[in-house]
Structures are given as C-alpha cells and as structure tokens.
Motif scaffolding. Sequence first.
Motif, PDB file in Angstrom:
ATOM      1  N   LEU A 228     -15.902 -14.853  -8.204  1.00 53.79           N
ATOM      2  CA  LEU A 228     -15.860 -15.087  -9.639  1.00 53.79           C
ATOM      3  C   LEU A 228     -17.185 -15.699 -10.059  1.00 53.79           C
ATOM      4  O   LEU A 228     -17.622 -16.702  -9.495  1.00 53.79           O
ATOM      5  N   VAL A 229     -17.833 -15.089 -11.067  1.00 54.95           N
ATOM      6  CA  VAL A 229     -19.019 -15.702 -11.655  1.00 54.95           C
ATOM      7  C   VAL A 229     -18.622 -16.298 -13.000  1.00 54.95           C
ATOM      8  O   VAL A 229     -17.825 -15.725 -13.744  1.00 54.95           O
ATOM      9  N   LEU A 230     -19.177 -17.466 -13.302  1.00 55.18           N
ATOM     10  CA  LEU A 230     -18.797 -18.214 -14.502  1.00 55.18           C
ATOM     11  C   LEU A 230     -19.712 -17.893 -15.687  1.00 55.18           C
ATOM     12  O   LEU A 230     -19.833 -18.697 -16.607  1.00 55.18           O
ATOM     13  N   SER A 231     -20.326 -16.723 -15.651  1.00 57.92           N
ATOM     14  CA  SER A 231     -21.269 -16.324 -16.696  1.00 57.92           C
ATOM     15  C   SER A 231     -20.619 -15.494 -17.790  1.00 57.92           C
ATOM     16  O   SER A 231     -21.304 -15.021 -18.699  1.00 57.92           O
ATOM     17  N   GLY A 232     -19.282 -15.319 -17.699  1.00 56.54           N
ATOM     18  CA  GLY A 232     -18.597 -14.477 -18.669  1.00 56.54           C
ATOM     19  C   GLY A 232     -17.393 -15.135 -19.284  1.00 56.54           C
ATOM     20  O   GLY A 232     -17.491 -16.183 -19.936  1.00 56.54           O
ATOM     21  N   ASN A 233     -16.203 -14.553 -19.023  1.00 55.41           N
ATOM     22  CA  ASN A 233     -14.982 -14.963 -19.720  1.00 55.41           C
ATOM     23  C   ASN A 233     -14.289 -16.200 -19.159  1.00 55.41           C
ATOM     24  O   ASN A 233     -13.412 -16.756 -19.818  1.00 55.41           O
ATOM     25  N   THR A 234     -14.657 -16.636 -17.958  1.00 55.41           N
ATOM     26  CA  THR A 234     -13.868 -17.656 -17.266  1.00 55.41           C
ATOM     27  C   THR A 234     -14.714 -18.878 -16.934  1.00 55.41           C
ATOM     28  O   THR A 234     -15.849 -18.749 -16.468  1.00 55.41           O
ATOM     29  N   SER A 235     -14.153 -20.057 -17.155  1.00 51.95           N
ATOM     30  CA  SER A 235     -14.803 -21.300 -16.729  1.00 51.95           C
ATOM     31  C   SER A 235     -14.071 -21.832 -15.507  1.00 51.95           C
ATOM     32  O   SER A 235     -12.946 -21.412 -15.205  1.00 51.95           O
ATOM     33  N   ASP A 236     -14.692 -22.761 -14.812  1.00 52.23           N
ATOM     34  CA  ASP A 236     -14.054 -23.324 -13.624  1.00 52.23           C
ATOM     35  C   ASP A 236     -12.771 -24.077 -13.987  1.00 52.23           C
ATOM     36  O   ASP A 236     -11.842 -24.165 -13.188  1.00 52.23           O
ATOM     37  N   LEU A 237     -12.676 -24.587 -15.223  1.00 53.14           N
ATOM     38  CA  LEU A 237     -11.466 -25.294 -15.648  1.00 53.14           C
ATOM     39  C   LEU A 237     -10.282 -24.349 -15.838  1.00 53.14           C
ATOM     40  O   LEU A 237      -9.124 -24.778 -15.791  1.00 53.14           O
ATOM     41  N   ASP A 238     -10.577 -23.076 -16.055  1.00 54.75           N
ATOM     42  CA  ASP A 238      -9.510 -22.090 -16.261  1.00 54.75           C
ATOM     43  C   ASP A 238      -8.744 -21.773 -14.985  1.00 54.75           C
ATOM     44  O   ASP A 238      -7.620 -21.264 -15.037  1.00 54.75           O
ATOM     45  N   LEU A 239      -9.322 -22.051 -13.843  1.00 56.84           N
ATOM     46  CA  LEU A 239      -8.739 -21.609 -12.567  1.00 56.84           C
ATOM     47  C   LEU A 239      -7.374 -22.225 -12.297  1.00 56.84           C
ATOM     48  O   LEU A 239      -6.546 -21.624 -11.602  1.00 56.84           O
ATOM     49  N   ILE A 240      -7.103 -23.396 -12.857  1.00 56.89           N
ATOM     50  CA  ILE A 240      -5.815 -24.054 -12.601  1.00 56.89           C
ATOM     51  C   ILE A 240      -4.649 -23.281 -13.212  1.00 56.89           C
ATOM     52  O   ILE A 240      -3.494 -23.508 -12.856  1.00 56.89           O
ATOM     53  N   HIS A 241      -4.934 -22.354 -14.102  1.00 55.57           N
ATOM     54  CA  HIS A 241      -3.860 -21.618 -14.787  1.00 55.57           C
ATOM     55  C   HIS A 241      -3.402 -20.393 -14.015  1.00 55.57           C
ATOM     56  O   HIS A 241      -2.477 -19.702 -14.444  1.00 55.57           O
ATOM     57  N   TYR A 242      -4.025 -20.108 -12.877  1.00 51.67           N
ATOM     58  CA  TYR A 242      -3.705 -18.880 -12.139  1.00 51.67           C
ATOM     59  C   TYR A 242      -3.128 -19.209 -10.764  1.00 51.67           C
ATOM     60  O   TYR A 242      -3.619 -20.122 -10.077  1.00 51.67           O
ATOM     61  N   PRO A 243      -2.108 -18.455 -10.337  1.00 53.78           N
ATOM     62  CA  PRO A 243      -1.529 -18.682  -9.013  1.00 53.78           C
ATOM     63  C   PRO A 243      -2.384 -18.103  -7.889  1.00 53.78           C
ATOM     64  O   PRO A 243      -2.143 -18.385  -6.717  1.00 53.78           O
ATOM     65  N   TYR A 244      -3.356 -17.284  -8.230  1.00 56.27           N
ATOM     66  CA  TYR A 244      -4.264 -16.710  -7.240  1.00 56.27           C
ATOM     67  C   TYR A 244      -5.668 -17.229  -7.527  1.00 56.27           C
ATOM     68  O   TYR A 244      -5.977 -17.661  -8.636  1.00 56.27           O
TER      69      TYR A 244
END
Length: 277
Positions: A228-244
């Motif tokens: 995952l690169v954080l240069s687009g739609n996702t930030s590192d803080l978003d990762l807690i919302h996913y089970p994978y």
Amino acid sequence: MNLKNKNEYGFLLDMDGVLYRGKELIEGAHEFINTLLDRDIRFLFLTNNSSPTPKDLKVKLKKYGLEVEERHFYTCAMATVDFLSLNKPESTAYVIGEGGILTALYEAGYGITSNDPDYVIVAEGRTLNYESLEMAQNMILKGAHLIATNLDETCPTEGGYRPGCGALVASLEKATGKKAYSVGKPSPFMMRAARKKLNLKTAQTIMIGDTMETDIKGAVELGFNSILVLSGNTSDLDLIHYPYKPRFVYKNLGGINLNELFDELDRDIRYVDEETE
C-alpha cells in the motif's frame, strides 16, 4: 548496481494515486518505473478505467515523462474480453460505455448489438441516457447476462467526481433483480489473469496500490504480496478500519528499495519451504 531478483518477482501496479495525482507525477514514480525497465523486471499497470486503450495510456504516461509500451497495460476492458473469450466465445453484447471497451470487443471479434445480446456490459462513459438503461433492463430480463467492467462507485475528475460503473450497475441490479459479475479489481479474474500474463507464480507477484477495497483486498484474497502506498486514497490511520492488511506500507514509490524488498520476500519463501519439508 546489485541486481537482486533471485526469485524473479514481478509487479502489478495501480496508476492513479500510485504514479500520479491529477496532473502531477508522484514523487519516486519516475525512478521506480525506470528501475523496473532497466532491470528487466516484469510489470503490468492495472486500471479499472475501461475507457482508455493501451495506446491512450501509453500516450498519457509519456506526458508524465514515463516511457513504457502498450504491452505494459491491462485494463478492465481487456479483462472483460478475456472473460468472455473463456466463457462464451463469439458471443454478442449490448454495451453501455465507450472507448476502450468498444475497441477491445471489436478487436476480439465480438458483435455489439441491441437485438437479444448474450451479455449486457456496463463500463465507463459520459453518454449514458435513460433510454439505454431501459433497453439494458429489458435485455437482462429476457436472459442477457449482466457484466460490470468494475464496481467502482465513483470516478475522480478534474472537477470532482462523477458516478462510476458500480453506480450504474447498481441501478440495473435493482431494476432486474439480477446480480452483475464484475471483472475488474478486486475480482480474482482480472488479477489472476494479469499474473498469468506476466508468467508469475503467486508468491512472485507483488501488487502495488493506493486503495484498500480494490488493490489490497484483491491481492490479499489471491495470496499475492501487497504494497500500500499512501500517495493516493488511503492514509495510515485508515488501516484500522479493515480486517485485512497490506504486507508492506510505504509513503510512495520512492520509498521502496527493491533489493531490501526482495531480500525480505526471499526470507519468507525460505521459511515456508523449510516448514513444508
């Protein structure tokens, strides 16, 4: 230069948010792609945008200073044609879409018709009208199979967003009670087909993307290595919302050291080999 790639790894790469954002090339993208080319590392760009052809995409990336070939692209339109070829060669389709999907179908010899087609294919386009949805609805009710090139609900534009293929498909699903088969990411069909085009094994395949719901989800479900690169739609803080989770997270392509990446993947492969002996 140390040219480590002992297990012959290859890359599947998303484009928007990984290579560029809007009119700007993302930091590190130019160097990363040139390194892949210089070291003859196999790669494909995967896009859920069915409108452009590989030639269109080659020209687009050239404007960003990236010199690649048409063979380096695999679009959801191309994947849709591959899906039809495996399941019902010489079939016919009614298409809501334009550009790349029409070109891919014509080049593969598929008939495009509004007279009892085998498939209704929904793709990207800007010429949708209510009449075409009405026609598609009745074709599906008469037995045509509903195919989505992708299920992205929105598409980014320079002025904001517009409804994506998934939004149009949802309206037809609701109107007909039929579920569409989606070919684009994170569909296993498109991602597995891309891996096979590069002649890679599952453990050799590395997916790089900026979106958890498509790029990373597809990679995780197929057992690919994922970045995952954080240069687009996702930030590192978003990762807690996913089970994978992705296997690796980087700020952008510029943060990836290929030798270090390959070394770590090699250690994983050795561990698996030792555990199964």
